[in-house]
Design a protein around this motif. Structure first.
Motif, PDB file in Angstrom:
ATOM      1  N   ALA A 213      37.296  33.143  34.630  1.00 50.49           N
ATOM      2  CA  ALA A 213      37.148  34.602  34.511  1.00 50.49           C
ATOM      3  C   ALA A 213      37.249  35.032  33.047  1.00 50.49           C
ATOM      4  CB  ALA A 213      38.230  35.295  35.340  1.00 50.49           C
ATOM      5  N   PRO A 214      36.455  36.027  32.629  1.00 53.36           N
ATOM      6  CA  PRO A 214      35.578  36.891  33.435  1.00 53.36           C
ATOM      7  C   PRO A 214      34.180  36.349  33.681  1.00 53.36           C
ATOM      8  CG  PRO A 214      35.610  37.668  31.183  1.00 53.36           C
ATOM      9  CD  PRO A 214      36.575  36.508  31.232  1.00 53.36           C
ATOM     10  N   GLY A 215      33.879  35.130  33.207  1.00 52.96           N
ATOM     11  CA  GLY A 215      32.611  34.509  33.556  1.00 52.96           C
ATOM     12  C   GLY A 215      31.609  34.350  32.436  1.00 52.96           C
ATOM     13  N   ASP A 235      39.971  30.287  38.755  1.00 49.92           N
ATOM     14  CA  ASP A 235      40.898  31.170  38.061  1.00 49.92           C
ATOM     15  C   ASP A 235      42.031  31.484  39.034  1.00 49.92           C
ATOM     16  OD1 ASP A 235      40.647  32.848  35.282  1.00 49.92           O
ATOM     17  OD2 ASP A 235      41.974  33.841  36.723  1.00 49.92           O
ATOM     18  N   LYS A 240      40.597  38.861  39.313  1.00 49.99           N
ATOM     19  CA  LYS A 240      39.678  38.413  38.260  1.00 49.99           C
ATOM     20  C   LYS A 240      38.517  37.617  38.846  1.00 49.99           C
ATOM     21  CE  LYS A 240      42.907  38.302  34.363  1.00 49.99           C
ATOM     22  NZ  LYS A 240      43.541  37.440  33.335  1.00 49.99           N
ATOM     23  N   VAL A 241      38.785  36.847  39.896  1.00 49.18           N
ATOM     24  CA  VAL A 241      37.707  36.095  40.531  1.00 49.18           C
ATOM     25  C   VAL A 241      36.707  37.042  41.191  1.00 49.18           C
ATOM     26  CG1 VAL A 241      37.159  34.488  42.409  1.00 49.18           C
ATOM     27  CG2 VAL A 241      39.003  33.953  40.815  1.00 49.18           C
ATOM     28  N   ARG A 242      37.200  38.099  41.839  1.00 50.45           N
ATOM     29  CA  ARG A 242      36.290  39.087  42.430  1.00 50.45           C
ATOM     30  C   ARG A 242      35.447  39.760  41.354  1.00 50.45           C
ATOM     31  NH1 ARG A 242      40.859  40.146  45.715  1.00 50.45           N
ATOM     32  NH2 ARG A 242      41.490  41.876  44.351  1.00 50.45           N
ATOM     33  N   GLU A 243      36.074  40.117  40.250  1.00 53.22           N
ATOM     34  CA  GLU A 243      35.354  40.743  39.141  1.00 53.22           C
ATOM     35  C   GLU A 243      34.314  39.779  38.573  1.00 53.22           C
ATOM     36  OE1 GLU A 243      36.289  42.656  34.721  1.00 53.22           O
ATOM     37  OE2 GLU A 243      37.923  41.931  35.977  1.00 53.22           O
ATOM     38  N   MET A 244      34.691  38.512  38.419  1.00 51.44           N
ATOM     39  CA  MET A 244      33.762  37.507  37.904  1.00 51.44           C
ATOM     40  C   MET A 244      32.558  37.340  38.829  1.00 51.44           C
ATOM     41  SD  MET A 244      34.565  33.490  37.109  1.00 51.44           S
ATOM     42  CE  MET A 244      34.850  33.088  38.848  1.00 51.44           C
ATOM     43  N   ASP A 245      32.815  37.273  40.122  1.00 53.16           N
ATOM     44  CA  ASP A 245      31.714  37.118  41.074  1.00 53.16           C
ATOM     45  C   ASP A 245      30.760  38.313  41.017  1.00 53.16           C
ATOM     46  OD1 ASP A 245      32.633  34.658  41.925  1.00 53.16           O
ATOM     47  OD2 ASP A 245      33.671  35.436  43.699  1.00 53.16           O
ATOM     48  N   THR A 259      33.201  28.794  43.511  1.00 52.40           N
ATOM     49  CA  THR A 259      34.374  29.448  42.946  1.00 52.40           C
ATOM     50  C   THR A 259      35.534  29.423  43.931  1.00 52.40           C
ATOM     51  OG1 THR A 259      35.188  31.472  41.892  1.00 52.40           O
ATOM     52  CG2 THR A 259      33.694  31.749  43.747  1.00 52.40           C
TER      53      THR A 259
END
Length: 397
Positions: A213-215, A235, A240-245, A259
């Motif tokens: 994250a953030p990717g 991560d 942060k994983v949701r935001e990255m996706d 992920t």
């Protein structure tokens, strides 16, 4: 005396132990120049073309058709930059709005102030009023127009709170461009764009991003392999994983990586099927962020640097277990102290890794003699970039 803080430049304080430590590598004048540069944004604001959707030349033409100044980098094909102008004089307004630190640093560069970044609307602020936006330390960063009433801002959770008219530094509002929404580029500093190139991922390889994250670097790896590598992105933060996706979805990369929410310090235990089978590992660990720009104010201590260094070594230990013989580790940070950088490379070598020489145009070498010619550093006051460190290591056959 160990607990005494020293203000190196306005707003940037470090404790006496960290100050004495850094003086082993920098003169007093160099430290002042470095921290003064950290207070300012770089002269170039970089984005990375999403080459899975558009080529850099077409993106440049598309932006220039709207009279946006944008230029190609001299060395990286996908890297484009916008000139950052300033510092500008900020007119005084009769009313003020206080932003949190992160939001204030964005407004300082011309972004609008969004509701989640508001700390306080002064009593009496109404929609349409001219206001000064202040950082939490009282520094004025912009003049803008309130887009909501002071009472209303407490009842809404998103949207623009203050539309910025004049900021200390200015550049196009990158994240409000249609090309951003269409996923045609990702905003990423120049040093960070070099990381994936140093990793040199290839289609068909197994790649693990331990701090994804953030990717940004993850999406670059996907670009360079045209989505044909087996890429694991981890991560420890579900948010942060949701935001990255969501970010990689905007870039059109959903389904091109795997992920999971994982604390990768224990990845060898949690994902034993990866042990000894990974071709490339990327570690961009949490660090003290002493190279991030712009930072209007900050406090750092030697204890924090030491604890971060120990934390970072836990990822290196696991990377050794994940990699197959001949595998590659790339380690990067956005901070300055050798304890988090060159000293961690010495630790990696104690595990069996070998540091591989890398060469990046215009970068500086290591701060420690042993790595002077093998690692890459970027400095705010020399390269006019964020402070950054990159090293490449291999696990011997």
């Amino acid at each position: 005396m160990g607990g005494r803080e020293i203000e190196v430049v306005r707003g940037h304080r470090i404790d006496y132990q960290l100050y004495k430590y850094l003086l082993q590598y920098f003169s007093e004048g160099e430290l002042e120049s470095l921290f003064n540069a950290v207070r300012r944004p770089p002269g170039r604001y970089y984005v990375r073309t999403n080459t899975l959707r558009i080529n850099p030349g077409d993106l440049i033409n598309r932006l220039r058709e709207r009279n946006i100044d944008v230029y190609p980098d001299e060395h990286l094909n996908e890297a484009l930059w916008f000139p950052v102008k300033g510092p500008n004089r900020i007119p005084s307004a009769r009313k003020i709005v206080i932003a949190d630190k992160r939001a204030a640093e964005s407004v300082y560069m011309g972004a609008n102030l969004y509701v989640p970044g508001v700390v306080k609307f002064e009593d009496g602020v109404k929609r349409g009023d001219e206001v000064n936006v202040l950082a939490p330390n009282g520094e004025v960063v912009a003049l803008g127009i309130a887009e909501v009433d002071g009472d209303e801002v407490r009842r809404v959770s998103n949207g623009v709170a203050v539309r910025t008219l004049i900021s200390t530094y200015s550049l196009p509002k990158v994240r409000e461009m249609p090309e951003y929404e269409l996923g045609l580029f990702y905003d990423q500093s120049l040093p960070a764009q070099w990381v994936a190139h140093v990793l040199d991922p290839r289609p068909g390889e197994v790649v693990v991003d331990m701090n994804a994250a953030p990717g940004g670097k993850l999406s670059h790896v996907i670009q360079l392999t045209t989505g044909k590598a087996v890429i694991y992105a981890f991560d420890r933060s579900p948010g942060k994983v949701r935001e990255m996706d969501a970010i990689l979805g905007r870039l059109g990369m959903a389904g091109l990586y795997r992920t999971e929410v994982r604390d990768t310090r224990y990845l060898d235990i949690d994902k034993p099927e990866l042990v000894g089978l990974v071709d490339k590992v990327l570690i961009d660990p949490p660090c003290t962020d002493m190279g991030v720009r712009p930072r209007l104010f900050d406090v750092k201590t030697m204890d924090l640097v030491k604890s971060m260094s120990e934390y970072q070594r836990q990822f290196i230990r696991v990377a050794w277990k994940l990699l197959k013989p001949g595998g590659v580790l790339v380690y990067s940070t956005c901070t300055i102290p050798p304890l988090e950088n060159e000293d961690n490379m010495a630790y990696a070598e104690s595990l069996g890794f070998r540091v591989v020489d890398i060469s990046i145009p215009n970068a500086s070498g290591g701060l420690v003699d042993r790595y002077r010619d093998s690692v890459a550093r970027f400095y705010p006051h020399i390269q006019d970039t964020p402070g950054f460190f990159i090293a490449k290591l291999t696990k011997p056959m």
